[in-house]
Design a protein around this motif. Sequence first.
Motif, PDB file in Angstrom:
ATOM      1  N   ASN A 157     -31.798  52.420 -66.083  1.00 32.10           N
ATOM      2  CA  ASN A 157     -33.054  51.988 -66.707  1.00 32.10           C
ATOM      3  C   ASN A 157     -33.013  50.483 -66.881  1.00 32.10           C
ATOM      4  OD1 ASN A 157     -31.675  51.427 -69.137  1.00 32.10           O
ATOM      5  ND2 ASN A 157     -32.081  53.465 -69.946  1.00 32.10           N
ATOM      6  N   PHE A 158     -34.189  49.892 -66.885  1.00 35.29           N
ATOM      7  CA  PHE A 158     -34.313  48.444 -67.062  1.00 35.29           C
ATOM      8  C   PHE A 158     -35.728  48.159 -67.529  1.00 35.29           C
ATOM      9  CE2 PHE A 158     -35.179  49.464 -62.643  1.00 35.29           C
ATOM     10  CZ  PHE A 158     -36.324  48.757 -62.335  1.00 35.29           C
ATOM     11  N   GLU A 159     -35.950  46.933 -67.961  1.00 36.45           N
ATOM     12  CA  GLU A 159     -37.278  46.529 -68.414  1.00 36.45           C
ATOM     13  C   GLU A 159     -37.924  45.636 -67.368  1.00 36.45           C
ATOM     14  OE1 GLU A 159     -39.175  44.443 -72.297  1.00 36.45           O
ATOM     15  OE2 GLU A 159     -37.659  46.005 -72.577  1.00 36.45           O
ATOM     16  N   GLU A 160     -39.224  45.884 -67.108  1.00 35.49           N
ATOM     17  CA  GLU A 160     -39.972  45.109 -66.135  1.00 35.49           C
ATOM     18  C   GLU A 160     -41.394  44.925 -66.662  1.00 35.49           C
ATOM     19  OE1 GLU A 160     -39.929  45.640 -61.550  1.00 35.49           O
ATOM     20  OE2 GLU A 160     -41.500  46.977 -62.307  1.00 35.49           O
ATOM     21  N   ASP A 161     -41.818  43.699 -66.812  1.00 33.69           N
ATOM     22  CA  ASP A 161     -43.171  43.392 -67.313  1.00 33.69           C
ATOM     23  C   ASP A 161     -43.452  44.078 -68.646  1.00 33.69           C
ATOM     24  OD1 ASP A 161     -43.638  41.872 -65.009  1.00 33.69           O
ATOM     25  OD2 ASP A 161     -44.402  43.612 -63.917  1.00 33.69           O
ATOM     26  N   GLY A 162     -42.459  44.105 -69.519  1.00 32.85           N
ATOM     27  CA  GLY A 162     -42.638  44.668 -70.854  1.00 32.85           C
ATOM     28  C   GLY A 162     -42.624  46.181 -70.919  1.00 32.85           C
ATOM     29  N   ARG A 163     -42.351  46.854 -69.817  1.00 35.76           N
ATOM     30  CA  ARG A 163     -42.302  48.318 -69.812  1.00 35.76           C
ATOM     31  C   ARG A 163     -40.924  48.790 -69.373  1.00 35.76           C
ATOM     32  NH1 ARG A 163     -47.215  51.655 -67.983  1.00 35.76           N
ATOM     33  NH2 ARG A 163     -46.044  53.076 -69.273  1.00 35.76           N
ATOM     34  N   ARG A 164     -40.528  49.910 -69.860  1.00 28.95           N
ATOM     35  CA  ARG A 164     -39.249  50.517 -69.515  1.00 28.95           C
ATOM     36  C   ARG A 164     -39.399  51.254 -68.177  1.00 28.95           C
ATOM     37  NH1 ARG A 164     -34.435  49.441 -70.452  1.00 28.95           N
ATOM     38  NH2 ARG A 164     -35.146  48.771 -72.465  1.00 28.95           N
ATOM     39  N   VAL A 165     -38.494  50.991 -67.245  1.00 26.58           N
ATOM     40  CA  VAL A 165     -38.486  51.647 -65.937  1.00 26.58           C
ATOM     41  C   VAL A 165     -37.209  52.473 -65.848  1.00 26.58           C
ATOM     42  CG1 VAL A 165     -38.509  51.287 -63.433  1.00 26.58           C
ATOM     43  CG2 VAL A 165     -39.776  49.732 -64.931  1.00 26.58           C
ATOM     44  N   VAL A 166     -37.331  53.717 -65.388  1.00 27.84           N
ATOM     45  CA  VAL A 166     -36.158  54.574 -65.259  1.00 27.84           C
ATOM     46  C   VAL A 166     -36.031  55.103 -63.838  1.00 27.84           C
ATOM     47  CG1 VAL A 166     -36.091  55.278 -67.678  1.00 27.84           C
ATOM     48  CG2 VAL A 166     -37.384  56.634 -66.066  1.00 27.84           C
ATOM     49  N   GLY A 167     -34.798  55.181 -63.390  1.00 34.28           N
ATOM     50  CA  GLY A 167     -34.466  55.798 -62.111  1.00 34.28           C
ATOM     51  C   GLY A 167     -33.831  57.142 -62.419  1.00 34.28           C
ATOM     52  N   VAL A 168     -34.383  58.188 -61.831  1.00 34.66           N
ATOM     53  CA  VAL A 168     -33.927  59.550 -62.114  1.00 34.66           C
ATOM     54  C   VAL A 168     -33.489  60.212 -60.814  1.00 34.66           C
ATOM     55  CG1 VAL A 168     -34.634  61.808 -63.003  1.00 34.66           C
ATOM     56  CG2 VAL A 168     -35.507  59.734 -64.071  1.00 34.66           C
ATOM     57  N   VAL A 169     -32.299  60.776 -60.795  1.00 31.07           N
ATOM     58  CA  VAL A 169     -31.841  61.545 -59.652  1.00 31.07           C
ATOM     59  C   VAL A 169     -32.359  62.975 -59.834  1.00 31.07           C
ATOM     60  CG1 VAL A 169     -29.583  62.255 -60.592  1.00 31.07           C
ATOM     61  CG2 VAL A 169     -29.875  62.009 -58.144  1.00 31.07           C
ATOM     62  N   ILE A 170     -32.837  63.582 -58.748  1.00 32.53           N
ATOM     63  CA  ILE A 170     -33.356  64.949 -58.790  1.00 32.53           C
ATOM     64  C   ILE A 170     -32.206  65.907 -58.512  1.00 32.53           C
ATOM     65  CG2 ILE A 170     -34.947  66.608 -57.749  1.00 32.53           C
ATOM     66  CD1 ILE A 170     -36.712  64.180 -56.970  1.00 32.53           C
ATOM     67  N   ASP A 171     -31.912  66.768 -59.491  1.00 31.82           N
ATOM     68  CA  ASP A 171     -30.851  67.759 -59.335  1.00 31.82           C
ATOM     69  C   ASP A 171     -31.397  69.092 -58.817  1.00 31.82           C
ATOM     70  OD1 ASP A 171     -28.719  66.100 -60.229  1.00 31.82           O
ATOM     71  OD2 ASP A 171     -29.364  66.424 -62.291  1.00 31.82           O
ATOM     72  N   GLU A 172     -32.593  69.455 -59.239  1.00 30.64           N
ATOM     73  CA  GLU A 172     -33.238  70.696 -58.798  1.00 30.64           C
ATOM     74  C   GLU A 172     -34.731  70.456 -58.654  1.00 30.64           C
ATOM     75  OE1 GLU A 172     -32.403  74.121 -61.294  1.00 30.64           O
ATOM     76  OE2 GLU A 172     -30.591  73.143 -62.008  1.00 30.64           O
ATOM     77  N   TYR A 173     -35.369  71.197 -57.752  1.00 35.64           N
ATOM     78  CA  TYR A 173     -36.823  71.074 -57.600  1.00 35.64           C
ATOM     79  C   TYR A 173     -37.423  72.395 -57.137  1.00 35.64           C
ATOM     80  CZ  TYR A 173     -36.073  70.803 -52.565  1.00 35.64           C
ATOM     81  OH  TYR A 173     -35.697  71.070 -51.287  1.00 35.64           O
ATOM     82  N   ARG A 174     -38.714  72.542 -57.363  1.00 36.58           N
ATOM     83  CA  ARG A 174     -39.455  73.730 -56.968  1.00 36.58           C
ATOM     84  C   ARG A 174     -40.913  73.322 -56.716  1.00 36.58           C
ATOM     85  NH1 ARG A 174     -38.918  76.526 -61.483  1.00 36.58           N
ATOM     86  NH2 ARG A 174     -40.941  75.932 -62.270  1.00 36.58           N
TER      87      ARG A 174
END
Length: 144
Positions: free
Chosen positions: A123-140
């Motif tokens: 996660n990091f901050e960009e233009d005053g907003r929090r940005v998160v990188g999420v790895v996908i473990d499962e999907y449907r």
Amino acid sequence: MSNRGQFEAGNPNANAGGRSGSSSIEPSADSIVEPGVNKANRRRYPDMQSAVRFPIKLPISVKSKAGANAAETQNISANGVLFQVDSEMPVGSLLDFTISLPAEVVGAEADVRLDCRGRVVRNFEEDGRRVVGVVIDEYRFERG
């Protein structure tokens, strides 16, 4: 109707759409420049950083221990998703999230929901907003 799947870690062909080998046309993970990402982070989170990212803006709803949030994706890869949120989501947080795929984009009669379970890997901050990188473990996939 529901299709279930899970990404295969360590299989270079699993996320390449059935293609084998590498192509000089596709950018390498080290050649992609993204705000808040450096080579040290790429080495630390290879499962998130190794796939080619596509700059796709789609609505996403996120559920975590902190509550529910509506957001928009910044980019998506075969391994994960990057999106902005208003609340803090620490690295390691487990998330359930749903990405809405418009019917006209996927060639369906109704929107398709991509229900995912994953974890925050950066996660990091960009233009005053929090940005998160999420790895996908499962999907449907869920058809409307």
